[in-house]
Scaffold this motif. Sequence first.
Motif, PDB file in Angstrom:
ATOM      1  N   ARG A  97       8.170  45.470  45.192  1.00  0.00           N
ATOM      2  CA  ARG A  97       7.254  44.461  45.706  1.00  0.00           C
ATOM      3  C   ARG A  97       7.802  43.682  46.903  1.00  0.00           C
ATOM      4  N   THR A  98       9.106  43.686  47.084  1.00  0.00           N
ATOM      5  CA  THR A  98       9.709  43.023  48.239  1.00  0.00           C
ATOM      6  C   THR A  98      10.740  43.956  48.856  1.00  0.00           C
ATOM      7  N   ASP A  99      10.976  43.807  50.161  1.00  0.00           N
ATOM      8  CA  ASP A  99      12.007  44.617  50.794  1.00  0.00           C
ATOM      9  C   ASP A  99      13.323  43.833  50.776  1.00  0.00           C
ATOM     10  N   PRO A 100      14.419  44.469  51.235  1.00  0.00           N
ATOM     11  CA  PRO A 100      15.716  43.779  51.120  1.00  0.00           C
ATOM     12  C   PRO A 100      15.751  42.425  51.836  1.00  0.00           C
ATOM     13  N   ASP A 101      14.878  42.224  52.831  1.00  0.00           N
ATOM     14  CA  ASP A 101      14.825  40.938  53.526  1.00  0.00           C
ATOM     15  C   ASP A 101      13.942  39.919  52.825  1.00  0.00           C
ATOM     16  N   GLY A 102      13.396  40.297  51.657  1.00  0.00           N
ATOM     17  CA  GLY A 102      12.559  39.361  50.917  1.00  0.00           C
ATOM     18  C   GLY A 102      11.105  39.362  51.368  1.00  0.00           C
ATOM     19  N   ARG A 103      10.729  40.316  52.223  1.00  0.00           N
ATOM     20  CA  ARG A 103       9.338  40.362  52.671  1.00  0.00           C
ATOM     21  C   ARG A 103       8.446  40.993  51.609  1.00  0.00           C
ATOM     22  N   LEU A 104       7.236  40.466  51.465  1.00  0.00           N
ATOM     23  CA  LEU A 104       6.279  41.035  50.510  1.00  0.00           C
ATOM     24  C   LEU A 104       5.812  42.402  50.997  1.00  0.00           C
ATOM     25  N   ILE A 105       5.722  43.340  50.076  1.00  0.00           N
ATOM     26  CA  ILE A 105       5.154  44.643  50.407  1.00  0.00           C
ATOM     27  C   ILE A 105       3.853  44.781  49.624  1.00  0.00           C
ATOM     28  N   PRO A 106       2.716  44.920  50.325  1.00  0.00           N
ATOM     29  CA  PRO A 106       1.458  45.027  49.592  1.00  0.00           C
ATOM     30  C   PRO A 106       1.394  46.316  48.767  1.00  0.00           C
ATOM     31  N   LEU A 107       0.580  46.281  47.731  1.00  0.00           N
ATOM     32  CA  LEU A 107       0.466  47.399  46.778  1.00  0.00           C
ATOM     33  C   LEU A 107       0.326  48.746  47.485  1.00  0.00           C
ATOM     34  N   ALA A 108      -0.536  48.782  48.511  1.00  0.00           N
ATOM     35  CA  ALA A 108      -0.825  50.061  49.177  1.00  0.00           C
ATOM     36  C   ALA A 108       0.420  50.655  49.819  1.00  0.00           C
ATOM     37  N   GLU A 109       1.383  49.803  50.209  1.00  0.00           N
ATOM     38  CA  GLU A 109       2.562  50.298  50.919  1.00  0.00           C
ATOM     39  C   GLU A 109       3.796  50.406  50.030  1.00  0.00           C
ATOM     40  N   GLN A 110       3.641  50.078  48.748  1.00  0.00           N
ATOM     41  CA  GLN A 110       4.817  50.104  47.876  1.00  0.00           C
ATOM     42  C   GLN A 110       5.273  51.540  47.621  1.00  0.00           C
ATOM     43  N   THR A 124       0.109  29.603  49.795  1.00  0.00           N
ATOM     44  CA  THR A 124       0.758  28.626  48.924  1.00  0.00           C
ATOM     45  C   THR A 124       2.244  28.940  48.719  1.00  0.00           C
ATOM     46  N   SER A 125       2.722  30.054  49.266  1.00  0.00           N
ATOM     47  CA  SER A 125       4.158  30.333  49.160  1.00  0.00           C
ATOM     48  C   SER A 125       4.673  30.811  50.513  1.00  0.00           C
ATOM     49  N   VAL A 126       5.976  30.649  50.719  1.00  0.00           N
ATOM     50  CA  VAL A 126       6.577  31.053  51.998  1.00  0.00           C
ATOM     51  C   VAL A 126       6.460  32.569  52.216  1.00  0.00           C
ATOM     52  N   PRO A 127       6.800  33.407  51.209  1.00  0.00           N
ATOM     53  CA  PRO A 127       6.665  34.852  51.456  1.00  0.00           C
ATOM     54  C   PRO A 127       5.225  35.265  51.788  1.00  0.00           C
ATOM     55  N   GLU A 128       4.269  34.630  51.118  1.00  0.00           N
ATOM     56  CA  GLU A 128       2.867  34.958  51.363  1.00  0.00           C
ATOM     57  C   GLU A 128       2.463  34.509  52.778  1.00  0.00           C
ATOM     58  N   ARG A 129       2.902  33.306  53.149  1.00  0.00           N
ATOM     59  CA  ARG A 129       2.592  32.807  54.487  1.00  0.00           C
ATOM     60  C   ARG A 129       3.164  33.742  55.558  1.00  0.00           C
TER      61      ARG A 129
END
Lengths: 134, 386
Positions: free
Chosen positions: B223-236, B365-370
């Motif tokens: 769900r996240t890459d090594p940098d903490g970025r969110l990965i959306p379901l389609a790209e997981q 509402t969260s930093v990763p989401e923003r």
Amino acid sequence: MKYLLLKHYRGAPTPENDVPMDRWTPDEVDAHMRFMRDFGARLEETGEFVDAQALTPNGAFVRYDGPGRPPVTDGPFAETKDLIAGWYVIDVESWDRAVELAGELSAAPGAGGRPIHEWLEVRPFLTGAPAEHE
Amino acid sequence: MTEVPVDVSLLRELVPAVIGVLVRRGADFASAEDAVQEALIRALETWPDDPPRDPKGWLITVAGRKFLDATRAETSRRGRELAVDLEPLPGPAPATDDTLRLYFLCAHPTLPPGSAVALTLRAVGGLTTRQIATAYLVPEATMAQRISRAKKRLAGLPLDRPGDLATVLRVLYLVFNEGYGGDVDLAAEAVRLVRQLAALTDEPEVAGLLALMLLHHARRPSRTDPDGRLIPLAEQDRSRWDTGLIAEGVGILQSALARDRLGEYQAQAAIAALHADAPSTAETDWVQIVEWYDELLRLTDSPVVRLNRVVAVGEADGPRAGLAALAEVDPDLPRHAAVAAYLHERAGDLEHAADLYARASRAATSVPERDHLTREAARVRQALGP
């Protein structure tokens, strides 16, 4: 000595490289995020990190409106000139060090990979009472 | 005896049982819980050098002593007689399980959710106040006060009164959604607590919540890459999903559904299972997912469920159908603009999509989401060209 490095959504003087983030390339956005994360990590390593928080641009002004009445709210902030985006709190040896760090943070890469030159507000904390008074 | 390393998970599992022992010997819940917390901290300090042969007996003895000390101090202060006798009972500690009652007490409907979470993590989860405070980013003294006020609120409630299962499950779900905090993996802790609860009860919704958590937990590494970025379901990267956890979650869900007492957690787990089962977003059974969302809406009528259903409709029937469904959803929901952006992008309206992604990032509402939504805005803007 503790200092607040305050970041503004608006209210600070306009930076040199003033392009809204959604108009950067995705790579430029990533580079910026990485810079911000590394900056925090570096402060932790040097033992100067205290706190970092980001605020959403939403919220309101609120004030007391007399006994038995609900508080008055004024917002969302559409009209305000100043909007805080977030902050670092650092604990450093001197004002000069605080300014140095604010300068580094202000060099965060923006559009075109060039530094934003963002204006940050640096504010010393008032300390608690000293142990002894003269 | 050979030396055994401190088994922190065993130590923590013993906490609710030891509280139960003290309560059954006449201690009030608030004091028993304090005493066990003190014993727990002592155990964490001393067990690495001096592991006890009988960890549970050790905890009962030390907690009992702490309780007596506290009670004597209190009694002499008030000039009253000591009313309880906490001398160890002969023989092994009774095996009766008091843990279940603690779940209901700590997540009592009279408590604010934040207090119920804190108390559950301490008394049922066996975490220290400091760990809980760190996990929730508040000062330790604040968390201690929150817990102590919660216990004052509970004083006088009969310990054996049946509680409200829905509240217990909601509290555990809150813990799960908090994810990582400090050195405690709250999601894993929530899974442990629900697993334990599932073993103590026979409720399909408890199984449903356990299945839901396992299925979500299975996808966490992707769900996240090594940098903490969110990965959306389609790209997981679905090869990183934990197939063992998925199989377990699906199995638990199937037995729960077979009981024919559907609830919201089972319905949510069914949706998670359909995602877990699909090789890609394109090959996902979106039609069935929409049907489960319809079921979920009948059960909860939640605006967030309505919004999530829109995404599924967009996949099942196309972005135009999704946008039509979106018109029925409260526009003030935090993720409304993000869903609208996605559907407009799919529909080919990139200009509008880019503006909506930028607006969505301001509503995040969260930093990763923003950060994710900002990047999406930049990506679509770039596709538009200069």
